[in-house]
Enzyme design. Sequence first.
Site, PDB file in Angstrom:
ATOM      1  N   TRP A 283      33.815 -48.042   7.613  1.00  0.00           N
ATOM      2  CA  TRP A 283      34.946 -48.081   8.332  1.00  0.00           C
ATOM      3  C   TRP A 283      34.980 -46.745   9.134  1.00  0.00           C
ATOM      4  O   TRP A 283      34.324 -46.257   9.397  1.00  0.00           O
ATOM      5  CB  TRP A 283      36.216 -48.618   7.778  1.00  0.00           C
ATOM      6  CG  TRP A 283      37.445 -47.309   7.452  1.00  0.00           C
ATOM      7  CD1 TRP A 283      37.708 -46.489   7.932  1.00  0.00           C
ATOM      8  CD2 TRP A 283      36.529 -46.645   5.955  1.00  0.00           C
ATOM      9  NE1 TRP A 283      38.734 -45.455   6.530  1.00  0.00           N
ATOM     10  CE2 TRP A 283      37.346 -45.296   5.316  1.00  0.00           C
ATOM     11  CE3 TRP A 283      35.479 -46.738   5.190  1.00  0.00           C
ATOM     12  CZ2 TRP A 283      37.871 -44.793   4.855  1.00  0.00           C
ATOM     13  CZ3 TRP A 283      35.850 -46.102   3.755  1.00  0.00           C
ATOM     14  CH2 TRP A 283      36.883 -44.942   3.828  1.00  0.00           C
TER      15      TRP A 283
ATOM     16  N   ASP B 233      31.133 -44.912   2.044  1.00  0.00           N
ATOM     17  CA  ASP B 233      31.119 -44.441   0.576  1.00  0.00           C
ATOM     18  C   ASP B 233      30.037 -44.830   0.091  1.00  0.00           C
ATOM     19  O   ASP B 233      28.619 -45.406   0.951  1.00  0.00           O
ATOM     20  CB  ASP B 233      31.784 -46.259   0.449  1.00  0.00           C
ATOM     21  CG  ASP B 233      33.557 -46.420   0.100  1.00  0.00           C
ATOM     22  OD1 ASP B 233      33.682 -45.488   0.480  1.00  0.00           O
ATOM     23  OD2 ASP B 233      33.928 -47.276   0.393  1.00  0.00           O
TER      24      ASP B 233
ATOM     25  N   ASN C 206      41.325 -48.647   5.256  1.00  0.00           N
ATOM     26  CA  ASN C 206      39.967 -48.532   4.596  1.00  0.00           C
ATOM     27  C   ASN C 206      40.880 -48.342   3.088  1.00  0.00           C
ATOM     28  O   ASN C 206      40.004 -47.697   2.321  1.00  0.00           O
ATOM     29  CB  ASN C 206      40.737 -46.512   5.088  1.00  0.00           C
ATOM     30  CG  ASN C 206      42.825 -45.979   4.289  1.00  0.00           C
ATOM     31  OD1 ASN C 206      43.277 -47.292   3.772  1.00  0.00           O
ATOM     32  ND2 ASN C 206      42.806 -44.804   4.632  1.00  0.00           N
ATOM     33  N   ASP C 207      41.603 -49.761   2.565  1.00  0.00           N
ATOM     34  CA  ASP C 207      42.131 -50.188   1.700  1.00  0.00           C
ATOM     35  C   ASP C 207      40.994 -50.626   1.523  1.00  0.00           C
ATOM     36  O   ASP C 207      41.316 -52.104   0.841  1.00  0.00           O
ATOM     37  CB  ASP C 207      43.346 -50.955   2.247  1.00  0.00           C
ATOM     38  CG  ASP C 207      44.672 -50.587   0.994  1.00  0.00           C
ATOM     39  OD1 ASP C 207      43.969 -50.060  -0.328  1.00  0.00           O
ATOM     40  OD2 ASP C 207      45.284 -50.565   0.966  1.00  0.00           O
TER      41      ASP C 207
END
Lengths: 174, 366
Positions: A101, A120, A148-149
């Site tokens: 993201w 990540d 970001n969730d």
Amino acid sequence: MNITERMLGWLDDTVAHSSRNLARRSSRRRFLGRLGAVLVGASTLPLLPVSRANAEGPKELGDPQSCDYWRYCALGGTLCTCCGGSVTTCPPGAEPSPISWIGTCHNPVDDKDYLISYNDCCGKATCNRCFCHRSERDLPVYSPAKANDILWCFGTESRSYHCTVAIVLGEATT
Amino acid sequence: MRRSGWLLLLVASTSMANIEPETIGTSTMAKPASTWLMVHGALGPAYVFDTATGDMQGLLSLSRFTPAVETRVDAGELYAAESFYSRGPRGERTDLLTIYDMTTLAPVGEVELPQKIAALGFLQYIELLDDQRHVAVYNMTPAASVSLVDVEDREFASEISTPGCALIMGTANRGFLQICGDGSLQLIRVDANGDESQRVRSRKFFSIEDDPVFDKPVQTPEGWLLTSYQGQVFDVTVDGDDINISEPWSLLTDDDKTDSWSPGGGQFIAYHESQDLLFVLVNADGEFSHDSAGSEVWIFDRSAERRIGRLSLEHPGTNLFVSQNDAPLLTVTGDDMQLYVFDVETLTLVRTISEVGWAPGLLQGF
């Protein structure tokens, strides 16, 4: 990613203060306008509406092991810099997610905005050090490229989340 | 040493002769009450507590990727989307809808799912449809889709592609709504086999860039309630093929906005149905504070569209849960990872529940 959304939710005062200062200096619409098109996937990087950072990268100040480091303005997760990696490399044995993201963060040193890719690092147990959760220009999960969730270990051998890096893609341009 | 050892054995033998020896057993869980909740840890298990007593009732062992749990109290079952790797963080992946017995909290059935379930805690990533037969599970790869499972026959039914839209909000006639990135809602219905039978899109009613609605809707008797980052509240109902979206009202007065108040937190909103009350975590942190812990809980009369109470929190809150009984208890997860239980009528703290699991996340009722 925000594997510890609730465990992370706990911004320390320094981070909150820093975020608010940055927010006060920044216009949400201006940033969103600069963000431009949807940005997902390393494979799309050549198409990003950015000018590439110069070879040396932006001049920076701050502690990459601290959540208030300027690049982390929309990061939710564990900092790889505290886990044996760096701000641009996964720790030993972890696999970088090719999909990420995108945030837009303001570098206080040169007073410019930069597009940041939050990738990540995956395939290992959660590092659980240096939790960090900041939400500048973060959008809900139905707009995933800017959210970001989301557990962003996509396209990796394992979805197991280890930590997150913050890579400067380039200067944000209108 | 040997002599003292014999002496101890002799004492133990003497004691055993005087009492009935105990035997080990396993407790079962009682039928959940309205004051019970699950505290879902960010990396796995869900702890069950009764907020009326503070006592733990049991634990659900969930996968570290499970977003939420769906309950079907009448059938005595719980449903969880789970994802496992054969060697801990690596190895072969298996995604499942696991059926847990509500009395033993043990798995009693499994249905294999496409390896796509969305992780992280969102209540509306899983939903039991109104036929009480099909459970819908949200997928993200990051392409969006929904898996349908027939929990009566314990079999996978279908996968429905939902590009650009997320979440699952149940509606009548085997339907569910989703929030879409273009500022609209999507209604999908399935037939008795769990296959898609209808797809409808609403008008665009919010701007993703100017004021997006949270991805944390709450269910009301009429439909669903959506809240925007800046505190606009929309009521959503479905009438046949029509998705109706109300004109918004605001949680915030002009003075509130001047003072930078806005809703925020991981699970920032809860609704009490019979009293028609909304509970909202708010902070005064200004822009980009939609994930920030709330320093207060504001209580709203939903039908009157006005605030009727404020509760200041000693420990800023990240998650909310309100029990649905006549004397509701409001539970707030503090930033110190303890649960604070308040009596809603008096707005007083009645108890604190600690050690609720590592990284406590979603609070869910039954």
